[in-house]
Design an enzyme around this catalytic site. Sequence first.
Site, PDB file in Angstrom:
ATOM      1  N   ARG A 217       0.792  -1.237   0.000  1.00  0.00           N
ATOM      2  CA  ARG A 217       0.000   0.000   0.000  1.00  0.00           C
ATOM      3  C   ARG A 217       0.822   1.283   0.000  1.00  0.00           C
ATOM      4  NH1 ARG A 217      -3.268  -3.518  -0.989  1.00  0.00           N
ATOM      5  NH2 ARG A 217      -5.390  -3.614  -0.190  1.00  0.00           N
TER       6      ARG A 217
ATOM      7  N   CYS B 294     -11.346  -0.479   2.476  1.00  0.00           N
ATOM      8  CA  CYS B 294     -10.775  -0.853   3.778  1.00  0.00           C
ATOM      9  C   CYS B 294     -10.204   0.392   4.455  1.00  0.00           C
ATOM     10  CB  CYS B 294      -9.681  -1.895   3.596  1.00  0.00           C
ATOM     11  SG  CYS B 294     -10.356  -3.535   3.278  1.00  0.00           S
TER      12      CYS B 294
ATOM     13  N   GLU C 206      -5.392   3.136   6.277  1.00  0.00           N
ATOM     14  CA  GLU C 206      -5.023   3.018   4.860  1.00  0.00           C
ATOM     15  C   GLU C 206      -5.651   4.199   4.109  1.00  0.00           C
ATOM     16  OE1 GLU C 206      -5.813  -0.733   2.649  1.00  0.00           O
ATOM     17  OE2 GLU C 206      -6.796   0.574   1.206  1.00  0.00           O
TER      18      GLU C 206
HETATM   19  N1  EPU Z   1     -12.681 -11.286   8.192  1.00  0.00           N
HETATM   20  C1  EPU Z   1     -13.450 -11.440   9.311  1.00  0.00           C
HETATM   21  N2  EPU Z   1     -14.405 -10.495   9.563  1.00  0.00           N
HETATM   22  C2  EPU Z   1     -14.582  -9.423   8.762  1.00  0.00           C
HETATM   23  C3  EPU Z   1     -13.800  -9.273   7.626  1.00  0.00           C
HETATM   24  C4  EPU Z   1     -12.827 -10.221   7.352  1.00  0.00           C
HETATM   25  O1  EPU Z   1     -13.305 -12.386  10.066  1.00  0.00           O
HETATM   26  O2  EPU Z   1     -15.471  -8.609   9.065  1.00  0.00           O
HETATM   27  C5  EPU Z   1     -11.684 -12.315   7.877  1.00  0.00           C
HETATM   28  C6  EPU Z   1     -12.041 -13.041   6.584  1.00  0.00           C
HETATM   29  O3  EPU Z   1     -12.928 -14.099   6.816  1.00  0.00           O
HETATM   30  C7  EPU Z   1     -10.684 -13.533   6.135  1.00  0.00           C
HETATM   31  C8  EPU Z   1      -9.732 -12.433   6.620  1.00  0.00           C
HETATM   32  O4  EPU Z   1     -10.420 -11.711   7.637  1.00  0.00           O
HETATM   33  O5  EPU Z   1     -10.350 -14.731   6.781  1.00  0.00           O
HETATM   34  C9  EPU Z   1      -9.294 -11.486   5.512  1.00  0.00           C
HETATM   35  O6  EPU Z   1     -10.464 -10.872   4.960  1.00  0.00           O
HETATM   36  P1  EPU Z   1     -10.558 -10.530   3.386  1.00  0.00           P
HETATM   37  O7  EPU Z   1     -10.356 -11.768   2.610  1.00  0.00           O
HETATM   38  O8  EPU Z   1     -11.806  -9.765   3.190  1.00  0.00           O
HETATM   39  O9  EPU Z   1      -9.283  -9.654   3.106  1.00  0.00           O
HETATM   40  P2  EPU Z   1      -8.791  -8.310   3.805  1.00  0.00           P
HETATM   41  O10 EPU Z   1      -7.374  -8.532   4.226  1.00  0.00           O
HETATM   42  O11 EPU Z   1      -9.748  -7.819   4.812  1.00  0.00           O
HETATM   43  C10 EPU Z   1      -7.748  -7.311   1.622  1.00  0.00           C
HETATM   44  C11 EPU Z   1      -7.613  -5.884   1.175  1.00  0.00           C
HETATM   45  C12 EPU Z   1      -8.868  -5.467   0.402  1.00  0.00           C
HETATM   46  C13 EPU Z   1      -9.096  -6.418  -0.775  1.00  0.00           C
HETATM   47  C14 EPU Z   1      -9.256  -7.821  -0.213  1.00  0.00           C
HETATM   48  C15 EPU Z   1      -9.498  -8.884  -1.280  1.00  0.00           C
HETATM   49  C16 EPU Z   1      -6.329  -4.661   2.882  1.00  0.00           C
HETATM   50  C17 EPU Z   1      -6.422  -3.739   4.036  1.00  0.00           C
HETATM   51  N3  EPU Z   1      -7.498  -5.013   2.335  1.00  0.00           N
HETATM   52  O12 EPU Z   1      -8.832  -7.301   2.569  1.00  0.00           O
HETATM   53  O13 EPU Z   1      -8.627  -4.172  -0.104  1.00  0.00           O
HETATM   54  O14 EPU Z   1     -10.269  -6.040  -1.492  1.00  0.00           O
HETATM   55  O15 EPU Z   1      -8.032  -8.174   0.513  1.00  0.00           O
HETATM   56  O16 EPU Z   1      -8.373  -9.028  -2.091  1.00  0.00           O
HETATM   57  O17 EPU Z   1      -5.233  -5.055   2.489  1.00  0.00           O
HETATM   58  C18 EPU Z   1      -8.954  -1.823   0.155  1.00  0.00           C
HETATM   59  O18 EPU Z   1      -7.734  -1.733   0.059  1.00  0.00           O
HETATM   60  O19 EPU Z   1      -9.691  -0.828   0.262  1.00  0.00           O
HETATM   61  C19 EPU Z   1      -9.536  -3.146   0.148  1.00  0.00           C
HETATM   62  C20 EPU Z   1     -10.822  -3.338   0.351  1.00  0.00           C
END
Ligand code: EPU
Length: 315
Positions: free
Chosen positions: A167, A216, A287
């Site tokens: 990022r 996010c 972020e």
């Molecule tokens: N999870 C929970 N509860 C929640 C949300 C997530 O338990 O309310 C768990 C999910 O079940 C999973 C883990 O947390 O096991 C990760 O969640 P997710 O797969 O949604 O990925 P993330 O790390 O939260 C990242 C990026 C997103 C991107 C997604 C999909 C960051 C901060 N976020 O989200 O990017 O869309 O992967 O590739 O790195 C953004 O940058 O604005 C953004 C949305």
Amino acid sequence: MTFTAGFLSRNQVAVTPLAELTTFRLGGPATVVTVDHRDDLVEALDRPHRLLGRGANLLVADAGIGETVVRLGRDFAGLEFLPRIGRTLVRVGAGFDLAALINRCVAAGLAGPEGLAGVPAQVGGALRMNAGTATCWMLDWVARCEIQLPGEGPRWIERAELPARYRHCGLPPGTVFLGAELDLAHGDPERLRQTAARLKKAKAASQPLALASAGCVFKNPRADLPAGKLIDSLGLKGERIGGCAVSPVHANFIVNDQGGTADDVVRLVARIRERAWGERGVELVMEVESWGLGPAASTAAGRSAAMHRSSAEAA
Ligand code: EPU
């Protein structure tokens, strides 16, 4: 400081509520300049300013901001495919829409950018914050970028010279991205289209895309500790202040679902950070970029960002 008559005749200048230009639908007024002519960029940047892309990762103060908001218009929105042996170089302007770029690459059978399907951004913003998903980053396919550092003229910089990380492009604040060249291998358009569709479907299933938000809110503090999972485990889903709430769908999203204010978001952010620090010893770092807001919405790198860096470097 006013603009010259020539500048005003060639470019668009208007006081605009930034709520109209951000996906959060929040933020007060500012003077917004859309620079259509490349030669006029110097004049646009020759005053305190901020660069605005699609406004998809941005929280703007309710009072607006005093700086000029600069958008890159016509001369920065080009797209060219330059075939090479076995590959294609794609030259794209910073003002080009990322989704449109992905669609054009998929249709032309150029592989890579489909991994960012569903990420809302303009190319310049995506380069600057090294926007990404769980599996890939914007800078993964970039061969070189056209940039302008504060006080300097435009120049091209090789990807290898960018100290990019999760990022972040690694360049100092005030760097303006003007465009990039992507070095892409060829792939089957139908398979690329299917990958893009699958990624968009997964995003729609796990994120509150129909509501106003800035995606996010926090960086993931560690590769093995997603912010959403942490906030969820603190029982904060649905937590509301005024017209904004922690999304019940994805806890790392704050949604502006009831006519909220930037102040509502700032207070929610503070509450989440306090709970994460007090109960888990984790310092959450935003972020989302903030304009015109104090340290409560700080984007400064803290302890947790350093932790993330070391875990990413170790991986
Ligand atoms: N999870 C929970 N509860 C929640 C949300 C997530 O338990 O309310 C768990 C999910 O079940 C999973 C883990 O947390 O096991 C990760 O969640 P997710 O797969 O949604 O990925 P993330 O790390 O939260 C990242 C990026 C997103 C991107 C997604 C999909 C960051 C901060 N976020 O989200 O990017 O869309 O992967 O590739 O790195 C953004 O940058 O604005 C953004 C949305």
